[in-house]
Design a protein around this motif. Structure first.
Motif, short mmCIF file in Angstrom:
data_model
loop_
_atom_site.label_atom_id
_atom_site.label_comp_id
_atom_site.label_asym_id
_atom_site.label_seq_id
_atom_site.Cartn_x
_atom_site.Cartn_y
_atom_site.Cartn_z
N PRO A 152 0.83 -1.21 0.00
CA PRO A 152 0.00 0.00 0.00
C PRO A 152 0.86 1.26 0.00
CG PRO A 152 0.03 -0.97 2.19
CD PRO A 152 0.73 -1.95 1.28
N GLY A 153 0.31 2.34 -0.57
CA GLY A 153 1.01 3.62 -0.57
C GLY A 153 1.03 4.23 0.82
N ARG A 154 1.94 5.16 1.03
CA ARG A 154 2.09 5.82 2.32
C ARG A 154 1.57 7.25 2.24
NH1 ARG A 154 5.25 2.89 5.72
NH2 ARG A 154 6.46 1.19 4.79
N ARG A 155 1.00 7.71 3.34
CA ARG A 155 0.50 9.07 3.40
C ARG A 155 1.64 10.01 3.79
NH1 ARG A 155 -4.30 11.41 3.48
NH2 ARG A 155 -5.34 9.36 3.60
N VAL A 156 1.87 11.03 2.94
CA VAL A 156 2.86 12.06 3.19
C VAL A 156 2.12 13.40 3.25
CG1 VAL A 156 4.98 13.16 2.39
CG2 VAL A 156 4.60 10.72 1.96
N GLY A 157 1.90 13.88 4.46
CA GLY A 157 1.09 15.09 4.62
C GLY A 157 -0.35 14.81 4.23
N ARG A 158 -0.86 15.59 3.27
CA ARG A 158 -2.23 15.39 2.79
C ARG A 158 -2.28 14.52 1.54
NH1 ARG A 158 -4.97 21.44 3.24
NH2 ARG A 158 -4.66 21.70 5.49
N ARG A 159 -1.14 14.12 1.07
CA ARG A 159 -1.09 13.36 -0.17
C ARG A 159 -0.85 11.87 0.13
NH1 ARG A 159 2.87 16.09 -4.39
NH2 ARG A 159 1.89 14.42 -5.63
N MET A 160 -1.40 11.04 -0.73
CA MET A 160 -1.24 9.58 -0.61
C MET A 160 -0.40 9.10 -1.78
SD MET A 160 -2.23 7.18 1.50
CE MET A 160 -2.33 5.39 1.58
N SER A 161 0.71 8.45 -1.49
CA SER A 161 1.58 7.97 -2.56
C SER A 161 0.96 6.76 -3.26
CB SER A 161 2.95 7.60 -1.99
OG SER A 161 2.83 6.54 -1.07
N MET A 162 1.43 6.48 -4.45
CA MET A 162 0.93 5.35 -5.22
C MET A 162 1.38 4.04 -4.60
SD MET A 162 -0.84 6.51 -7.75
CE MET A 162 -0.87 5.13 -8.88
N PRO A 163 0.61 2.95 -4.78
CA PRO A 163 1.05 1.64 -4.28
C PRO A 163 2.40 1.25 -4.88
CG PRO A 163 -1.27 1.58 -4.91
CD PRO A 163 -0.74 2.90 -5.38
N VAL A 164 3.16 0.55 -4.09
CA VAL A 164 4.51 0.15 -4.50
C VAL A 164 4.49 -1.32 -4.90
CG1 VAL A 164 6.92 -0.05 -3.79
CG2 VAL A 164 5.51 1.84 -2.94
N LYS A 165 5.08 -1.60 -6.05
CA LYS A 165 5.16 -2.99 -6.52
C LYS A 165 6.47 -3.60 -6.07
CE LYS A 165 4.85 -5.90 -10.65
NZ LYS A 165 4.70 -5.92 -12.13
N GLY A 166 6.37 -4.71 -5.35
CA GLY A 166 7.56 -5.42 -4.89
C GLY A 166 7.49 -6.89 -5.26
N SER A 167 8.31 -7.69 -4.65
CA SER A 167 8.32 -9.12 -4.94
C SER A 167 8.71 -9.89 -3.69
CB SER A 167 9.30 -9.44 -6.08
OG SER A 167 10.63 -9.11 -5.70
N LEU A 168 8.22 -11.12 -3.61
CA LEU A 168 8.53 -12.02 -2.51
C LEU A 168 9.34 -13.19 -3.08
CD1 LEU A 168 8.12 -12.89 0.47
CD2 LEU A 168 6.07 -14.10 -0.29
N PRO A 169 10.65 -13.29 -2.77
CA PRO A 169 11.47 -14.36 -3.35
C PRO A 169 11.24 -15.70 -2.64
CG PRO A 169 12.82 -12.96 -1.93
CD PRO A 169 11.44 -12.35 -1.96
N LEU A 170 10.98 -16.73 -3.42
CA LEU A 170 10.85 -18.10 -2.91
C LEU A 170 11.98 -18.93 -3.51
CD1 LEU A 170 6.98 -18.65 -3.25
CD2 LEU A 170 8.27 -17.91 -1.24
N ARG A 171 12.82 -19.50 -2.66
CA ARG A 171 14.00 -20.22 -3.12
C ARG A 171 13.66 -21.63 -3.58
NH1 ARG A 171 18.42 -19.82 1.44
NH2 ARG A 171 19.49 -21.14 -0.09
N VAL A 172 14.40 -22.09 -4.59
CA VAL A 172 14.21 -23.45 -5.11
C VAL A 172 14.63 -24.48 -4.07
CG1 VAL A 172 14.98 -25.09 -6.87
CG2 VAL A 172 14.46 -22.72 -7.50
N ASN A 173 15.75 -24.23 -3.39
CA ASN A 173 16.22 -25.13 -2.34
C ASN A 173 16.19 -24.39 -1.01
OD1 ASN A 173 17.38 -27.20 -0.88
ND2 ASN A 173 19.46 -26.75 -1.54
N MET A 174 15.04 -24.37 -0.41
CA MET A 174 14.86 -23.66 0.86
C MET A 174 15.40 -24.48 2.03
SD MET A 174 11.30 -22.10 2.32
CE MET A 174 11.23 -21.11 3.81
N ALA A 175 15.45 -25.80 1.87
CA ALA A 175 15.83 -26.68 2.98
C ALA A 175 17.33 -26.79 3.15
CB ALA A 175 15.24 -28.07 2.76
N GLY A 176 18.12 -26.42 2.13
CA GLY A 176 19.57 -26.51 2.23
C GLY A 176 20.05 -27.95 2.32
N MET A 177 21.00 -28.19 3.22
CA MET A 177 21.62 -29.51 3.38
C MET A 177 20.87 -30.39 4.38
SD MET A 177 24.31 -31.15 2.24
CE MET A 177 25.35 -32.55 2.67
#
Length: 442
Positions: free
Chosen positions: A247-272
């Protein structure tokens, strides 16, 4: 110029590196303290014998840094501690009280987890010491420690041997904690395992060069090393970036645009971890069977001998079961870790959402499905790493040189992972001390 040129100039970083190196040298010195009463001729014959049993002992010798071939007080390394840690992690989602404890106060829950991991490591080390002595004796066909037993005058020497091996394991764990606290942060146990594997490379190389066809074998192994390192890096660095809208953040009276991010999911999460735990599970039936080999009932003794052969590494079925266990446990352990992180609820609290997916529980189910799909190649990769020594020994008859191929499988997986984590850890330390390449004046 990179900020790494200031690595030795930073006093705090230099002190941490020297402490880490000193403790690793102390660990390697302690690895040469033998357990009293070992039949070294039988142990050497077992290591040189080849076959499934010899390959299994070679794996244990590699992962312990050569302490198995010496049968030193550190022959079990830090693996009883790792096994205890895995068991407690798996119990958390199963027991509601433990799960509630971890969710109410994560810091207190983590302290409870660490305390009980140390406590559980002691009986795990004692049990593994008994099993290692008995299984090696069954492999060799003669007792590895002739005075070991729990009857007559052998009780006291046997208890002394178990106590010494358990104390050796706890000493190694303590050294690892010292590295994590005063040396390279959070890398203590990994660096001890890494040091043991690297310490075996010169000895394995010398054996290779003195064996038959050294040029051909060296070329084959170097090509195999390069190929497996390439695959390990690709799999370990592989990840799926799931798009997330914050979600965007409120700066004073203005609301910023939503921010696009990413959630990385690893192929080998379990390791050794799947390889270590699968091996521990496979060893357990052989431990139980070792107590019934001398039974007076014929069918019980025959069944115990069969279980020792299958689960102790003397049978080719061991490697098939090992592969299936590693693949299955990779999925299981990844699901357990991911469920504990609870991304669905955390994203909901932050007001974030995956496009096209409802918040909360639907998000968690969607991420779980995605993670299971990308875990498949990682699980098959770990299973292949587990059985590479056996497969190569079928294709290329290397005899007693087969142990050297272990460096290109399980050992390389650990080495590459530790080197990668060590690089990022030291790079973060340099930036923390102001040695950032972007900030340095040229």
């Amino acid at each position: 110029m990179s900020a790494w040129r200031y690595l030795w100039r930073a006093r705090d970083i230099r002190r941490k590196l020297l402490i880490t190196l000193g403790i690793m040298v102390l660990y390697r010195l302690a690895a040469h303290v033998p357990v009293p009463g070992v039949n070294r001729a039988a142990l050497a014959a077992l290591l040189e014998g080849g076959g499934a049993a010899g390959t299994l002992v070679g794996i244990l010798d590699l992962l312990s840094g050569g302490t198995v071939s010496n049968f030193s007080v550190l022959a079990m390394g830090v693996y009883p501690y790792i096994t205890a840690q895995i068991i407690l992690q798996l119990l958390v989602p199963v027991i509601p009280a433990l799960k509630q404890k971890m969710e109410d106060d994560p810091r207190e829950g983590q302290q409870w987890m660490e305390r009980w991991t140390y406590i559980l490591a002691v009986p795990m080390a004692a049990l593994q010491a008994v099993s290692q002595i008995r299984i090696f004796g069954s492999f060799a066909g003669t007792p590895i420690i002739p005075t070991f037993g729990f009857s007559g005058g052998a009780i006291l020497p046997s208890l002394a041997i178990i106590f010494s091996m358990t104390a050796g394991t706890m000493f190694a764990i303590w050294l690892g904690e010292l590295i994590s606290e005063y040396g390279i942060r959070n890398q203590g146990l990994s660096l001890l395992i890494f040091a043991g594997i690297v310490a075996r490379i010169p000895q394995n190389l010398a054996r290779l060069l003195t064996g038959p066809n050294p040029a051909l074998l060296l070329t084959f192994i170097l090509v195999l090393l390069a190929l497996i390192i390439f695959v390990i890096v690709i799999v370990q660095q592989g990840q799926r970036n799931v798009p997330v809208m914050y979600p965007g953040r409120r700066v004073g009276r203005r609301m910023s645009m939503p921010v696009k991010g990413s959630l990385p999911l690893r192929v080998n999460m379990a390791g050794m971890i799947p390889l270590i735990f699968a091996q521990s599970l496979l060893t357990f039936p052989a431990i139980i069977a070792s107590f019934f080999v001398t039974s007076e009932t014929p069918w019980v003794a025959n069944l115990a001998i069969s279980m020792q052969n299958v689960f102790g590494g003397n049978s080719n079925w061991y490697w098939l079961i090992y592969f299936l266990f590693v693949v299955g446990f990779t999925f299981f352990y990844t699901d357990v870790l991911f469920a504990q992180q609870n991304y669905g609820e955390n994203l909901k609290r932050a007001g974030a959402q995956i496009p096209g997916v409802s918040k909360g529980e639907p998000t968690q189910r969607y991420l779980t499905r995605v993670l299971r799909r990308i875990t498949l190649p990682g699980a098959l990769f770990l299973g292949a790493v587990a059985v590479i020594p056996f497969l190569v020994s079928l294709v290329v008859p290397l005899g007693n040189q087969s142990g050297i191929l272990l460096v290109s499988a399980s050992g390389l997986l650990i080495v590459v992972g530790v080197v990668r984590d060590l690089f990022f850890n030291i790079d973060a330390e340099l930036k923390l001390h102001g040695y950032d390449e972007k900030l340095l004046v040229r």
